[in-house]
Design a protein around this motif. Structure first.
Motif, PDB file in Angstrom:
ATOM      1  N   THR A   1       0.827  -1.211   0.000  1.00 39.70           N
ATOM      2  CA  THR A   1       0.000   0.000   0.000  1.00 39.70           C
ATOM      3  C   THR A   1       0.863   1.264   0.000  1.00 39.70           C
ATOM      4  N   GLY A   2       2.180   1.071   0.045  1.00 40.63           N
ATOM      5  CA  GLY A   2       3.087   2.221   0.056  1.00 40.63           C
ATOM      6  C   GLY A   2       3.416   2.687  -1.357  1.00 40.63           C
ATOM      7  N   PHE A   3       4.213   3.730  -1.418  1.00 40.55           N
ATOM      8  CA  PHE A   3       4.574   4.373  -2.686  1.00 40.55           C
ATOM      9  C   PHE A   3       5.212   3.366  -3.652  1.00 40.55           C
ATOM     10  N   MET A   4       6.248   2.690  -3.198  1.00 43.45           N
ATOM     11  CA  MET A   4       6.956   1.771  -4.082  1.00 43.45           C
ATOM     12  C   MET A   4       6.159   0.490  -4.325  1.00 43.45           C
TER      13      MET A   4
ATOM     14  N   ARG B   1      -2.746  -3.857   6.644  1.00 48.02           N
ATOM     15  CA  ARG B   1      -3.456  -3.617   7.910  1.00 48.02           C
ATOM     16  C   ARG B   1      -4.585  -2.634   7.629  1.00 48.02           C
TER      17      ARG B   1
ATOM     18  N   LYS C   1      -6.557   0.742   7.977  1.00 53.06           N
ATOM     19  CA  LYS C   1      -5.985   2.053   8.318  1.00 53.06           C
ATOM     20  C   LYS C   1      -6.986   3.157   8.035  1.00 53.06           C
TER      21      LYS C   1
ATOM     22  N   ARG D   1      -9.192  -0.647   1.123  1.00 55.03           N
ATOM     23  CA  ARG D   1      -7.863  -0.125   0.738  1.00 55.03           C
ATOM     24  C   ARG D   1      -7.446  -0.662  -0.623  1.00 55.03           C
TER      25      ARG D   1
ATOM     26  N   ASP E   1      -0.247  -7.136  10.653  1.00 58.04           N
ATOM     27  CA  ASP E   1       0.361  -5.946  11.239  1.00 58.04           C
ATOM     28  C   ASP E   1       1.784  -6.322  11.620  1.00 58.04           C
ATOM     29  N   LEU E   2       2.726  -5.715  10.989  1.00 55.17           N
ATOM     30  CA  LEU E   2       4.126  -6.093  11.168  1.00 55.17           C
ATOM     31  C   LEU E   2       4.658  -5.782  12.565  1.00 55.17           C
TER      32      LEU E   2
ATOM     33  N   CYS F   1       8.991  -4.757   1.058  1.00 59.22           N
ATOM     34  CA  CYS F   1       9.092  -3.286   0.916  1.00 59.22           C
ATOM     35  C   CYS F   1       8.689  -2.564   2.193  1.00 59.22           C
TER      36      CYS F   1
ATOM     37  N   TYR G   1      16.010   5.986  11.184  1.00 54.76           N
ATOM     38  CA  TYR G   1      15.645   5.299   9.937  1.00 54.76           C
ATOM     39  C   TYR G   1      16.875   4.648   9.295  1.00 54.76           C
TER      40      TYR G   1
ATOM     41  N   LYS H   1      17.705   0.607   9.141  1.00 62.01           N
ATOM     42  CA  LYS H   1      17.786  -0.049   7.820  1.00 62.01           C
ATOM     43  C   LYS H   1      19.129  -0.785   7.714  1.00 62.01           C
TER      44      LYS H   1
ATOM     45  N   SER I   1      18.287   5.199  -3.743  1.00 64.66           N
ATOM     46  CA  SER I   1      18.625   6.460  -3.054  1.00 64.66           C
ATOM     47  C   SER I   1      17.326   7.217  -2.755  1.00 64.66           C
TER      48      SER I   1
HETATM   49  N1  LIG Z   1      10.736   6.590  -0.439  1.00 61.16           N
HETATM   50  C1  LIG Z   1      12.042   6.682  -0.506  1.00 61.16           C
HETATM   51  O1  LIG Z   1      12.604   7.748  -0.829  1.00 61.16           O
HETATM   52  C2  LIG Z   1      12.877   5.491  -0.225  1.00 61.16           C
HETATM   53  C3  LIG Z   1      12.374   4.301   0.245  1.00 61.16           C
HETATM   54  N2  LIG Z   1      13.204   3.235   0.477  1.00 61.16           N
HETATM   55  C4  LIG Z   1      12.692   1.964   0.973  1.00 61.16           C
HETATM   56  O2  LIG Z   1      11.682   1.500   0.091  1.00 61.16           O
HETATM   57  C5  LIG Z   1      10.697   0.772   0.804  1.00 61.16           C
HETATM   58  C6  LIG Z   1       9.331   1.305   0.463  1.00 61.16           C
HETATM   59  O3  LIG Z   1       9.293   2.687   0.790  1.00 61.16           O
HETATM   60  P1  LIG Z   1       8.031   3.589   0.422  1.00 61.16           P
HETATM   61  O4  LIG Z   1       7.126   2.836  -0.452  1.00 61.16           O
HETATM   62  O5  LIG Z   1       8.547   4.893   0.008  1.00 61.16           O
HETATM   63  O6  LIG Z   1       7.394   3.751   1.878  1.00 61.16           O
HETATM   64  P2  LIG Z   1       5.885   4.069   2.274  1.00 61.16           P
HETATM   65  O7  LIG Z   1       5.953   4.750   3.595  1.00 61.16           O
HETATM   66  O8  LIG Z   1       5.171   4.689   1.175  1.00 61.16           O
HETATM   67  O9  LIG Z   1       5.272   2.610   2.488  1.00 61.16           O
HETATM   68  C7  LIG Z   1       5.549   1.846   3.614  1.00 61.16           C
HETATM   69  C8  LIG Z   1       4.718   0.585   3.554  1.00 61.16           C
HETATM   70  O10 LIG Z   1       4.991  -0.198   4.718  1.00 61.16           O
HETATM   71  C9  LIG Z   1       3.745  -0.545   5.303  1.00 61.16           C
HETATM   72  N3  LIG Z   1       3.799  -0.691   6.746  1.00 61.16           N
HETATM   73  C10 LIG Z   1       4.354   0.166   7.626  1.00 61.16           C
HETATM   74  N4  LIG Z   1       4.121  -0.263   8.864  1.00 61.16           N
HETATM   75  C11 LIG Z   1       3.406  -1.410   8.772  1.00 61.16           C
HETATM   76  C12 LIG Z   1       2.860  -2.316   9.704  1.00 61.16           C
HETATM   77  N5  LIG Z   1       3.021  -2.157  11.027  1.00 61.16           N
HETATM   78  N6  LIG Z   1       2.174  -3.394   9.262  1.00 61.16           N
HETATM   79  C13 LIG Z   1       1.995  -3.563   7.933  1.00 61.16           C
HETATM   80  N7  LIG Z   1       2.486  -2.751   7.000  1.00 61.16           N
HETATM   81  C14 LIG Z   1       3.184  -1.679   7.419  1.00 61.16           C
HETATM   82  C15 LIG Z   1       2.842   0.620   4.977  1.00 61.16           C
HETATM   83  O11 LIG Z   1       1.506   0.232   5.156  1.00 61.16           O
HETATM   84  P3  LIG Z   1       0.356   1.305   5.482  1.00 61.16           P
HETATM   85  O12 LIG Z   1      -0.087   1.802   4.148  1.00 61.16           O
HETATM   86  O13 LIG Z   1      -0.661   0.505   6.177  1.00 61.16           O
HETATM   87  O14 LIG Z   1       0.966   2.368   6.330  1.00 61.16           O
HETATM   88  C16 LIG Z   1       3.222   0.869   3.530  1.00 61.16           C
HETATM   89  O15 LIG Z   1       2.582  -0.052   2.703  1.00 61.16           O
HETATM   90  C17 LIG Z   1      11.063   0.902   2.281  1.00 61.16           C
HETATM   91  O16 LIG Z   1      11.718  -0.268   2.674  1.00 61.16           O
HETATM   92  C18 LIG Z   1      12.013   2.088   2.315  1.00 61.16           C
HETATM   93  O17 LIG Z   1      12.933   1.962   3.369  1.00 61.16           O
HETATM   94  C19 LIG Z   1      14.539   3.317   0.214  1.00 61.16           C
HETATM   95  C20 LIG Z   1      15.084   4.462  -0.262  1.00 61.16           C
HETATM   96  C21 LIG Z   1      14.319   5.653  -0.466  1.00 61.16           C
END
Ligand SMILES: NC(=O)C1=CN([C@@H]2O[C@H](COP(=O)(O)OP(=O)(O)OC[C@H]3O[C@@H](n4cnc5c(N)ncnc54)[C@H](OP(=O)(O)O)[C@@H]3O)[C@@H](O)[C@H]2O)C=CC1
Ligand SMILES: CCCCCCCCCCCCCCCC(=O)SCCNC(=O)CCNC(=O)[C@H](O)C(C)(C)COP(=O)(O)OP(=O)(O)OC[C@H]1O[C@@H](n2cnc3c(N)ncnc32)[C@H](O)[C@@H]1OP(=O)(O)O
Length: 515
Positions: free
Chosen positions: A19-22, A45, A47, A55, A85-86, A111, A204, A208, A230
């Protein structure tokens, strides 16, 4: 036919952080290039009052997935959202779900993380270290697992200047940290955090790095690889340029500059802005997944996904292009005209913060109070300045990341794979990319209508006039006060007035003569 796309056909893939950016871009690309994949399990999870299904529905109905829905109309049937939930033991996954994951998963893309710079150490360790450890434990019980791909960051070793594609040891063993956090109370943890993170800027990057060590220690005989991107920015090409949906990293600061809140930043214009488009990271990630599963390298390979050594761009150039784009395509309802001053001097930064940031916020709040509204600008400005201060470490330094493994992988790909899973950042045109990035922020993140551009330009003109008027009034008031107090100022004033009078008289006389 792309070998990599074919490889993912029929596979069961587990993604954390989907659900995150990447994670979203990763899912999108997988469905678009390998629509015949079996299933993507995503650990989600609930949210913000949304259930897992809501979601997933929201993600699939976003602009990002428009192309996928044409190519793979049954995409919703191929996503299996699993409650997880991690932060919890066994991630809180039900027995049945766990059974399915253990017996079916072929590939894991890990991710999920907390990417906040200010996360408390306990929380950052839980997500970025302990959860990685637990996931590896799960992975070790998966008979069909072919590859485990861990997403780290290029800044995990940002305390070094030159960084190789190797896992560096940390001064304290991850296991010792995990154990001690179990019995230490929060106050003590906060106290020892600066000592533990040492010369890293935040929890952070520190956690990592610990996460990478855990990956190395728990790899067993699994096929594992680590990707280190990066600063991840908007999409470069796929599924369309400029897509971005969060304010992390540069995106937040670009908005703040475009809206006229952020007018100066402590940044070194010549320092390398090591940005990498999110679709480039995803292409490399998928290529690494294929390579790790098929070629099974003997050790855990680390891949740097960076731009600085292959196609460098610096913060000065980036800032200039951001502002040039705002000239053409301004954001709506700006607070002030976009302007960004990069300075490396501490005193100038303090001065700018006081004059260009805090003072206008205080004046605006005063105006809000006068008009019976709730003041909010000072609070917003303080939060922004706090966010900016946390980014300063990254905009005042340059790093060299070696990219041997990434280049080796590129040479292993067929021409078709190099095209479909392009991660050759040398082909990136920065000016074009930054323009699309800014445009993408306006369209996809702020959801502003392009039809509003003429009105936004008018608004900026009005702001410019207010700015001139304000400065003139300020100057006149200051001058009036000075004249009242100083004979010298009075003399200068009379000299200027009589000079102007004489000049006008001469001008009038000479124009009368000509007639
Ligand atoms: N963005 C950047 O500039 C960079 C990112 N990275 C790495 O890339 C990866 C992805 O980053 P990015 O997509 O930007 O990050 P985001 O913050 O956009 O996404 C983080 C993801 O982790 C999930 N998450 C966090 N906590 C929990 C939890 N307790 N249980 C379940 N899921 C959880 C979030 O879910 P939820 O939607 O529910 O919060 C979300 O899907 C990471 O490992 C980051 O370290 C590396 C370099 C640069
Ligand atoms: C001309 C221009 C040139 C531009 C020049 C750019 C240079 C830019 C260099 C970046 C360099 C990073 C290099 C890291 C590379 C990785 O690997 S890290 C991965 C990326 N991670 C991040 O970026 C996380 C950073 N963010 C954070 O840690 C937290 O959001 C912060 C900054 C500590 C703020 O925490 P907080 O006060 O609790 O606030 P939070 O709830 O998160 O957000 C508060 C407000 O700030 C806003 N905000 C959040 N983040 C940001 C941000 N980055 N910027 C602005 N506002 C933000 C939010 O929108 C929110 O607004 P509201 O919704 O309240 O209106």
């Amino acid at each position: 036919m792309s070998t990599i796309a074919a490889f993912y056909g029929g596979k069961s893939i587990l993604i954390t952080g989907a659900t995150g950016f990447m994670g979203k871009v990763l899912m999108e690309k997988l469905f678009r290039t390998s629509p015949d994949l079996k299933v993507i399990y995503i650990l989600v999870r609930p949210k913000a009052g949304q259930t897992l299904q809501q979601r997933v529905f929201q993600i699939l109905n976003s602009k990002l997935f428009e192309k996928v829905k044409e190519i793979c109309p049954n995409v919703h049937e191929k996503i299996r959202a699993i409650y997880a939930d991690l932060n919890q033991n066994d991630f809180g996954i039900s027995k049945e779900d766990m059974q399915e994951l253990l017996s079916c998963t072929n590939i894991i893309f890990h991710c999920a993380a907390t990417v906040r710079f200010d996360a408390a150490l306990r929380h950052a360790v839980q997500l970025n270290v302990t959860a990685t450890q637990q996931l590896l434990l799960m992975a070790s019980q998966m008979p069909r697992l072919e590859a485990f791909i861990h997403i780290s960051t290029a800044f995990s070793n940002c305390n070094l200047k030159h960084i190789d594609e190797v896992i560096y040891p940390c001064p304290v063993e991850p296991k010792k940290i995990i154990d001690s956090l179990e019995w230490l109370d929060d106050a003590i943890i906060d106290e020892i955090t600066p000592k533990l993170i040492g010369d890293r800027p935040n929890t952070y990057t520190y956690t990592k790095a610990l996460g990478e060590m855990v990956v190395q220690q728990e790899s067993g005989n699994m096929n594992i690889a680590i990707i280190r991107p990066s600063i991840v920015g908007a999409t470069w090409q796929e599924p369309f340029p400029g897509w971005v949906d969060n304010v992390n990293g540069p995106s937040g600061l670009i908005i703040a500059a475009g809206k006229g809140f952020l007018r100066a930043i402590k940044a070194t214009p010549m320092a390398v802005a090591d940005l990498i488009p999110v679709d480039t990271v995803v292409n490399l990630t998928l290529a690494v997944g294929w390579y790790t599963a098929v070629h099974r390298p003997k050790s855990t390979l680390v891949y740097h996904c960076t731009s600085g050594n292959l196609n460098p761009c610096n913060w000065g150039k980036m800032g200039f292009q951001v502002l040039a784009t705002f000239e053409k395509i301004p954001l709506e309802r700006a607070f002030r005209r976009p302007y960004a001053n990069f300075t490396t001097n501490n005193f100038t930064t303090q001065y700018r913060n006081a004059v260009s940031h805090r003072a206008p916020a205080i004046i605006y709040d005063f105006y809000l109070r006068l008009t019976g509204r709730k003041p909010r600008m000072t609070k917003l400005m303080n939060r922004l300045l706090r966010a900016v201060s946390m980014m300063e470490y990254f905009v005042n330094r340059s790093w060299e990341w070696s990219t041997y493994n990434t280049e080796m992988l590129m040479s292993e790909l067929s021409p078709e794979d190099q095209r479909v899973f392009n991660f050759d950042v040398r082909q990136l045109n920065w000016l074009e990319y930054i323009e699309n990035y800014v445009l993408g922020i306006k369209k996809y993140l702020l959801k502003e209508d392009m039809a509003g551009i003429p009105e936004a330009k008018q608004h900026l003109k009005r702001l410019r006039n207010i700015h001139y008027l304000f400065n003139t009034a300020l100057f006149l008031i200051a001058w009036r006060l000075l004249i009242a107090r100083s004979q010298m100022a009075r003399n200068v004033w009379f000299f200027i007035v009589s000079f102007c009078y004489k000049f006008l008289s001469y001008f009038r006389a000479s124009s009368t003569l000509k007639v």
